[in-house]
Motif scaffolding. Structure first.
Motif, PDB file in Angstrom:
ATOM      1  N   UNK A  99     -54.177  69.582 -15.801  1.00 40.55           N
ATOM      2  CA  UNK A  99     -54.743  70.854 -15.359  1.00 40.55           C
ATOM      3  C   UNK A  99     -54.133  71.331 -14.047  1.00 40.55           C
ATOM      4  N   UNK A 100     -53.685  70.374 -13.198  1.00 42.90           N
ATOM      5  CA  UNK A 100     -53.150  70.777 -11.903  1.00 42.90           C
ATOM      6  C   UNK A 100     -51.714  71.289 -11.992  1.00 42.90           C
ATOM      7  N   UNK A 101     -51.048  71.090 -13.130  1.00 41.81           N
ATOM      8  CA  UNK A 101     -49.657  71.495 -13.288  1.00 41.81           C
ATOM      9  C   UNK A 101     -49.611  72.905 -13.876  1.00 41.81           C
ATOM     10  N   UNK A 102     -48.887  73.822 -13.199  1.00 41.54           N
ATOM     11  CA  UNK A 102     -48.727  75.177 -13.704  1.00 41.54           C
ATOM     12  C   UNK A 102     -47.549  75.260 -14.665  1.00 41.54           C
ATOM     13  N   UNK A 103     -46.446  74.582 -14.330  1.00 40.36           N
ATOM     14  CA  UNK A 103     -45.268  74.672 -15.174  1.00 40.36           C
ATOM     15  C   UNK A 103     -44.445  73.409 -15.121  1.00 40.36           C
ATOM     16  N   UNK A 126     -48.345  77.924 -17.641  1.00 39.14           N
ATOM     17  CA  UNK A 126     -49.646  78.458 -17.995  1.00 39.14           C
ATOM     18  C   UNK A 126     -49.627  79.979 -17.873  1.00 39.14           C
ATOM     19  N   UNK A 127     -50.178  80.637 -18.882  1.00 39.29           N
ATOM     20  CA  UNK A 127     -50.360  82.082 -18.841  1.00 39.29           C
ATOM     21  C   UNK A 127     -51.784  82.358 -19.317  1.00 39.29           C
ATOM     22  N   UNK A 128     -52.670  82.564 -18.354  1.00 39.10           N
ATOM     23  CA  UNK A 128     -54.082  82.662 -18.701  1.00 39.10           C
ATOM     24  C   UNK A 128     -54.596  81.311 -19.132  1.00 39.10           C
ATOM     25  N   UNK A 129     -55.145  81.266 -20.342  1.00 39.56           N
ATOM     26  CA  UNK A 129     -55.652  79.996 -20.870  1.00 39.56           C
ATOM     27  C   UNK A 129     -54.690  79.364 -21.862  1.00 39.56           C
TER      28      UNK A 129
END
Length: 638
Positions: A99-103, A126-129
């Protein structure tokens, strides 16, 4: 009145005490005020520091977790990924499951996968959910020139904040590590992205006061995180310090960049603020928690008013207590005090002052008189007991030396037996114990060895242990048959020994020419064998009764081939039943794991290693049983 004052000890003492308290009341209040104010300030500062350290721990834990993700996946890419398109699912799974990783991106060197060309960088974010996946390498986005890629070519690298390639509205910080091929060449950079929003929420989850916020910079002073609403990209805290009218901001930045920890008061714009700064554990980043000064120390003045009123009431109470207490002091205590000091110094026969009153002083006199008598008697008993204990301790030390002298300290090979590698250690739980071992050449071609454990501990076990060793050596000189040796020892122990005690015993005879190992196990724990091919297994034998249990029982020897390079590890139950501070046993499984990891050690190193491993497991727990370990290795006879 003055005549009474001159003759009255109570009046003099009352006057001196009350006058002293009156004169020093202002000074005492000032000192108390100073230290109480300082204490409250320290408590407020400690609160900020504690919350800051918690935030620091949260942030460092997050960064540590982020750093482990690429470290744990790099080897898998080299070993198992043959189809480049499968890398998209790997980056997608990393983003989806953390969850802490965006990309997450895996940017490869040019033409690592020939069919993918010059640029190939699978990227998921992540793009939104939802998680989106794309290939970001191109002429328009030349990742070879990006800071995160160039910085990570030689070592792990945390980038400065930048706008994400997949979603320009998101500001991220990347952690990148190089991935090397089987020959050590660089093949790709694996990068994971952490959004500043996630980092800010984590750091600000431990706000010590309303209006406080957290600032994070790297060692170049570049902002990783600022106050919400302030831009971080391209911004540097050194530039902020130059633009600030408060010189304290520059000192703060220099302290943070130097990696120091501390606190200071500075102006944050027009707001006076208390700042606590420290390095983030295990990183090259530094953080500062900024709190409004009024929120930290605003309630201190109210407390000072209550403290002043309380001090005045306390002063009046002390006046009354001192006046009443001093009046009750009517008897001089100097001589009694001197007698008490003499007794404390060891003169138990010193004379006590005569006290005829029946009050507390009379009771104190009786107590000291009784104490004199009891101390005199106690010292005499202690002297006698100490002498007796010293004698017993001396005898036990001699018995300890004699017992250890009965077992061989090291094997001195004779001509033709130089290839035998054997070593053993016996460590009693008390000064003497019941474990035993022995080894010696029976004749030119046969080498004998044995290990045993007498039930019980202490002197009785030590006596039975010495009897067993003596009988074994005597009988072995007559006949090397284990059927004969074990049965003779068993009947002798039953005939001459204590019927409530027994001996577990393992004996072996190795023919150095034929490599035939004859052995007999009388209720002793199974040895561990390290075969010549390196495999480790429990050396299971036929189960027999321990020695000293039944005179009608017939012990029969077994035999096997002992290949060159084979190693046999024998031990007493003091190894597997050793307990740690939580009363948990060492167990056979832990012993097998240690031997498996260290199966190439020599006999001495193996024995010493097992003893050290047991000691490390036991920690500060007291040794509860005798401990013996023996290791035998036999190579080709020369």
């Amino acid at each position: 009145m003055f005549d009474r004052y001159n003759k009255s000890f109570s009046a003099k003492l009352s006057f001196y005490v009350i006058s002293f308290i009156t004169v020093l009341s202002v000074i005492l209040f000032g000192i108390f005020y100073h230290y109480s104010t300082k204490t409250l300030s320290k408590e407020a500062e400690d609160k900020i520091q504690t919350m800051a350290e918690l935030a620091n721990l949260n942030v460092s834990s997050l960064l540590s977790k982020v750093e482990k993700i690429p470290d744990n996946l790099g080897w898998m890419i080299v070993e198992y990924v043959k189809n480049p398109d499968s890398l998209f699912s790997i980056t997608r799974r990393i983003v989806k499951e953390n969850a802490e990783i965006f990309g997450c991106a895996i940017a490869f060197e040019p033409y690592y996968f020939p069919q993918k060309g010059h640029y190939f960088a699978p990227y998921s974010f992540m793009s939104g959910d939802t998680v989106k996946t794309m290939q970001v390498g191109s002429e328009d986005y030349n990742y070879f020139e990006k800071g995160w890629y160039k910085g990570a070519r030689q070592t792990r690298y945390w980038s400065k904040p930048y706008r994400d390639a997949g979603d320009p509205d998101v500001i991220t910080t990347s952690y990148a590590v190089p991935i090397h091929g089987k020959k050590g060449e660089l093949i790709a950079i694996l990068s994971v992205d952490l959004t500043n929003k996630w980092l800010r929420n984590l750091a600000n989850s431990m706000k010590p006061y309303e209006g406080s916020y957290t600032v994070i910079i790297d060692k170049q002073g570049r902002y990783i995180m600022r106050k919400e609403g302030e831009d971080t990209i391209g911004m540097n805290m050194f530039r902020t310090a130059e633009e600030s009218p408060d010189p304290g901001v520059a000192r703060l930045v220099n302290e943070m960049a130097a990696g120091n920890s501390g606190s200071m008061i500075v102006k944050d714009g027009k707001t006076l603020s208390y700042v606590y700064y420290t390095g983030i554990f295990a990183t090259d980043w530094y953080m500062a928690v900024v709190c409004p000064y009024d929120q930290v120390f605003g309630k201190l003045n109210q407390f000072n008013m209550y403290m002043l009123l309380g001090f005045l009431l306390l002063l009046l109470f002390i006046y009354g207590v001192c006046f009443l207490a001093v009046r009750r002091i009517t008897k001089p205590l100097t001589r009694f005090s001197e007698s008490a000091r003499a007794i404390a110094g060891g003169d138990f026969n010193t004379s006590l002052p005569t006290i005829r009153s029946k009050d507390e002083l009379g009771e104190l006199y009786d107590s000291f008189q009784f104490m004199q008598k009891q101390l005199t008697e106690y010292i005499e008993r202690l002297r006698s007991t100490t002498t007796a204990n010293e004698k017993i301790e001396s005898e036990l030390r001699i018995a300890h030396d004699i017992q250890l002298g009965m077992v061989p300290e090291k094997f001195t090979p004779s001509v033709g037996s130089e290839f035998i590698d054997i070593h053993a250690i016996l460590r009693p739980a008390k000064q003497v114990g019941g474990d035993l071992y022995d080894y010696f050449m029976l004749n030119e071609d046969e080498f004998g060895f044995a290990i045993g454990d007498v039930s019980g501990k202490g002197v009785p076990a030590a006596l039975l242990m010495s009897t067993t060793i003596s009988q074994m050596r005597s009988v072995a000189m007559l006949d090397t048959s284990l059927n004969y040796i074990i049965n003779v020892i068993n009947r002798s122990l039953i005939r001459n020994g204590n019927t409530s005690m027994f001996v577990t015993f393992f004996a072996g005879v190795l023919n150095l020419n034929t490599r035939q190992l004859r052995f007999c196990n009388a209720g002793h724990p199974y040895p561990v064998m390290i075969k010549a091919d390196g495999s480790v297994q429990v050396f299971k034998t036929e189960d027999n009764l321990p020695l000293g249990v039944s005179s009608d029982y017939e012990y029969k020897e077994q035999s096997c081939y002992f290949a060159p390079g084979t190693q046999l590890v024998l031990y007493s139950d003091g190894v597997t039943e050793a307990q740690n501070e939580n009363a948990k046993f060492y167990k056979m499984e832990r012993l097998l794991q240690f031997i498996e990891k260290n199966k190439n050690l020599s006999s001495r190193a193996m024995v010493e290693g097992i003893i050290a491993n047991v000691d490390a497991y036991a920690g500060n727990a007291e040794q509860s049983d005798d401990l013996t370990v023996m290791s035998l290795r036999c190579d080709v006879r020369r």
